[in-house]
Design a protein around this motif. Structure first.
Motif, PDB file in Angstrom:
ATOM      1  N   TYR A 273       1.798   1.677  -3.491  1.00  0.00           N
ATOM      2  CA  TYR A 273       0.648   2.191  -4.242  1.00  0.00           C
ATOM      3  C   TYR A 273       0.505   3.706  -4.050  1.00  0.00           C
ATOM      4  O   TYR A 273       0.305   4.466  -5.005  1.00  0.00           O
TER       5      TYR A 273
ATOM      6  N   GLU B  55      -6.865   5.079   1.890  1.00  0.00           N
ATOM      7  CA  GLU B  55      -6.096   3.936   1.373  1.00  0.00           C
ATOM      8  C   GLU B  55      -5.293   3.278   2.495  1.00  0.00           C
ATOM      9  O   GLU B  55      -5.193   2.058   2.575  1.00  0.00           O
TER      10      GLU B  55
ATOM     11  N   GLN C 171       0.833  -1.203   0.000  1.00  0.00           N
ATOM     12  CA  GLN C 171       0.000   0.000   0.000  1.00  0.00           C
ATOM     13  C   GLN C 171       0.873   1.260   0.000  1.00  0.00           C
ATOM     14  O   GLN C 171       0.527   2.238  -0.646  1.00  0.00           O
TER      15      GLN C 171
ATOM     16  N   LYS D 174      -7.315   1.084   4.881  1.00  0.00           N
ATOM     17  CA  LYS D 174      -7.673  -0.234   4.350  1.00  0.00           C
ATOM     18  C   LYS D 174      -6.663  -1.300   4.773  1.00  0.00           C
ATOM     19  O   LYS D 174      -6.970  -2.489   4.769  1.00  0.00           O
TER      20      LYS D 174
END
Ligand code: HEM
Ligand code: SF4
Lengths: 97, 552
Positions: free
Chosen positions: B73, B107, B70, B110
């Motif tokens: 990302y 994000e 993540q 999550k």
């Protein structure tokens, strides 16, 4: 006779910006309004800090610059870095363009 | 690893929606910058020289592969393709847009990550030994205790507005890799005469303008009393810590001004009142948290791995890496892998999104999906089979993550400095790069041996330069970058503040100066086994000072 320009960080993306001759904020210091330190600079800073501009930028302040020909260069190294980007990442910031 | 329960998740999600609303109100003018600034800081959002900066907490430096992916990302989609690991085991993103930040935080949530309490005068992320749960010298895994502290300190209503920021560190091993003595509170797990495990409690460590080593105010604290005792310390600090002067507001100043004994008395008095309160930790609760940190399902392996030995014999580059970056594991047949974020001439602590993904993949494949960040700005795969080391190394090497320099001179620690940081006097990174290049040759690094160089761009001392064997502090001298050198500091179990050796040096002089110091050491050491620090402690500063400044 110290020359100054006004800089700040743009509110939405945080990038360094400069107050230009049309009272807009520009990403390029070459477009900055150059003023004389003292009353002239303080007046311009007051405009750059007004309520409208508070919606566009964060923390406007005056910096000393050298003006030679059309080129405006900040005196302090810190501000030079802000006009360019990290010295260790020439691929990032304004210098990358 | 600890996993959020519904309560945790809800709390984080609500905070993000709150922040989204705050950002919108700032953009619409409903909130002034003055009103908004403390709100964004509470969510880890700083404004730096070029852009906003987001600091994400990595609780006690342990993360899973999904979290690392993540980060990759976010780096790819919202930033400029990289992140920066810090000395507080956290990660920073240097270019997020304010308008994107609520989405970025979403994000992160999550994968059970957030940026709460990564700024402001509250209790920050508790840091610990990067080898927790893997190292053979450990008495106990310190992470359950860090988690217990995290739960207690997260949004603690009484401690959201302390006089100043508050940082804690825990070590479970006698060899202190968590620098506990330079934290506001340092906890060292130890055994009493009956063989019971508990904590030695140190308070008042810290660096910055007034560097101090923490003082032990409790030799042995029973485990079940940890939270009540911490609460007592925080209460005393909250009440008596100075709020009149930012530079005197850290707990170290209070402990120094009234003395450790008096401070301990005040804590004891407060503690007596709350010792048996709800803060008392029942054994079941400790066990429940500890259950999140049980050892991974290790295979039973032979002590010797023939395929590993073979590869070491065949591939010199691999052998070098093993020698420097691989550490003993407490489980037979396993090893600890240090992933260097210090390529020669690179930016200490920086990592690209592609590298993050590779580390996440390697963790999944070879280390139970778990990754650690270190206060030395590196990463660790804590549980790798010796048989798998070669495969891990090949991949790391392919992605520029296998520099064999763990603990050597090019394993430099440097803060963002004037290249990014709004508070900086001088640049740190270019200096780190030049030192790294100067000493980059592997044989030379080996000849020099273990030495830590730490570079801070201002007196806030984010890299702990005061406790570097060689510490370098950037100062501003009439608009020029200057660097002041300290020697003989250390952050381990014998923590000590280094001594300033002399006048500041210019950018041109400072790399040569480091080389002079190293050559002086090489000239006077008694054997190869005598490290820079040992030699310094034996001979004192004079030979180094003379070499740098001449016999004045
Ligand atoms: C880039 C934005 C940063 C800002 C604005 C910032 C600001 C500060 C300030 C003001 C202090 C001093 C606090 C005090 O003494 O009361 C401090 C300390 C500290 N910072 Fe940072 N810092 C930044 C980045 C970092 C980074 C990148 C790291 C890790 C590499 C870091 C790690 C630390 C640590 C460990 C301390 C504690 C030093 C001590 O014990 O006094 N900071 N920071
Ligand atoms: S030490 Fe100073 S320059 Fe470096 S990151 Fe910290 S505040 Fe910035």
């Amino acid at each position: 006779m110290t020359k100054q320009v006004i800089t700040a960080n743009r509110l939405d993306d945080g990038l360094a910006v400069f107050f230009d001759t049309h009272a807009n904020w520009s990403a390029s210091i070459t477009e900055a309004a150059v003023v004389e330190k003292g009353e002239e600079a303080d007046t311009l800073l007051a405009t750059a800090s007004n309520a409208d501009n508070q919606l566009i930028v964060v923390g406007p302040y005056l910096i000393d610059v050298d003006q030679q020909g059309g080129k405006i260069t900040p005196v302090r190294y810190r501000e030079q870095i802000r006009t360019l980007g990290p010295s260790v990442r020439p691929d990032l910031g304004y210098q990358a363009k | 690893m600890y996993k959020y329960d519904d309560y945790d998740q809800q709390l984080v999600d609500e905070r993000i929606e709150q922040f989204r609303d705050q950002v919108n109100r700032r953009l619409s003018g409903e909130l002034s910058e003055e009103e908004f600034r403390p709100l964004r800081l509470m969510n880890g959002v700083y404004l730096q020289l070029h852009a906003y900066m987001l600091r994400v907490a990595i609780p006690y430096g342990t993360m899973n592969s999904a979290q690392m992916r993540q980060f990759a990302y976010i780096a790819r989609n919202y930033d400029k393709g990289y992140g920066h690991f810090t000395t507080r085991q956290n990660i920073q993103f240097n270019w997020p847009k304010l308008v994107d930040l609520p989405d970025i935080l979403t994000e992160l949530s999550k994968v059970q990550m957030h940026a709460i309490q990564t700024s402001g005068n509250c209790i920050r992320n508790t840091t610990t030994d990067q080898y927790a749960g893997a190292s053979f010298d450990e008495l106990e895994d310190p992470r359950p205790w860090c988690e217990i502290i995290r739960q207690w300190s997260t949004m603690h209503p009484e401690f959201t507005y302390l006089p100043r920021k508050f940082k804690m560190a825990v070590t479970g091993a006698p060899n202190d890799r968590a620098a506990v003595a330079i934290h506001d509170i340092g906890l060292r797990i130890r055994r009493d005469e009956q063989g019971e495990l508990g904590f030695e409690v140190m308070v008042g460590g810290g660096l910055g303008r007034t560097p101090m080593i923490g003082k032990t105010i409790c030799e042995f604290l029973p485990k079940e009393d940890l939270l009540s005792y911490l609460e007592a310390i925080l209460r005393v600090y909250n009440q008596f810590g100075r709020r009149d002067n930012k530079y005197k507001a850290r707990i170290k100043i209070l402990v120094h001004e009234i003395g450790a004994e008096k401070f301990a008395e005040l804590v004891e008095k407060e503690w007596e009142e709350i010792r048996d309160s709800a803060l008392h930790l029942p054994a079941e609760e400790i066990e429940e948290i500890s259950a999140h940190f049980t050892p991974p399902p290790f295979d039973v392996l032979p002590a010797l791995s023939s395929s590993f030995s073979e590869k070491v014999g065949q591939d010199e580059k691999f052998a070098y890496w093993v020698q420097n970056n691989v550490r003993e594991h407490k489980q037979q047949g396993y090893a600890i892998v240090n992933i260097s974020l210090k390529p020669i001439g690179g930016i200490p602590g920086d990592i690209s999104h592609a590298q993050m993904d590779v580390v996440a993949d390697l963790a999944d494949q070879f280390s139970f999906g778990e990754i650690r960040s270190t206060h030395e700005q590196n990463l660790v795969l804590a549980h790798v089979k010796r048989d798998d080391l070669y495969a891990v190394w090949l991949k790391l090497d392919e992605y520029g993550l296998a520099t064999p320099n763990s603990g050597l001179i090019t394993d430099l620690i440097a803060c963002p400095g004037l290249d990014y940081c709004a508070l900086a006097n001088s640049r740190s990174i270019p200096l780190a790069q030049r030192i790294s290049e100067r000493f980059g040759e592997l044989d030379r690094q080996h000849e020099i041996g273990k030495v830590q160089v730490k570079i801070s761009g201002c007196i806030n001392a984010c890299t702990h330069h005061h406790v570097g064997h060689i510490g370098i502090l950037g100062v501003d001298k009439k608009g020029q970058e200057f660097y002041q050198i300290t020697l003989g500091g250390r952050a381990d179990e014998n923590a000590k503040i280094g001594k300033i050796v002399g006048a500041g040096l210019s950018t041109d002089e400072v790399v040569d100066a480091v080389e002079t110091l190293i050559n002086t050491y090489l000239g006077l050491r008694e054997s190869k086994e005598e490290t820079f620090l040992d030699a310094f402690n034996r001979v004192g500063e004079t030979p180094f000072k003379e070499a740098l400044y001449g016999a004045r």
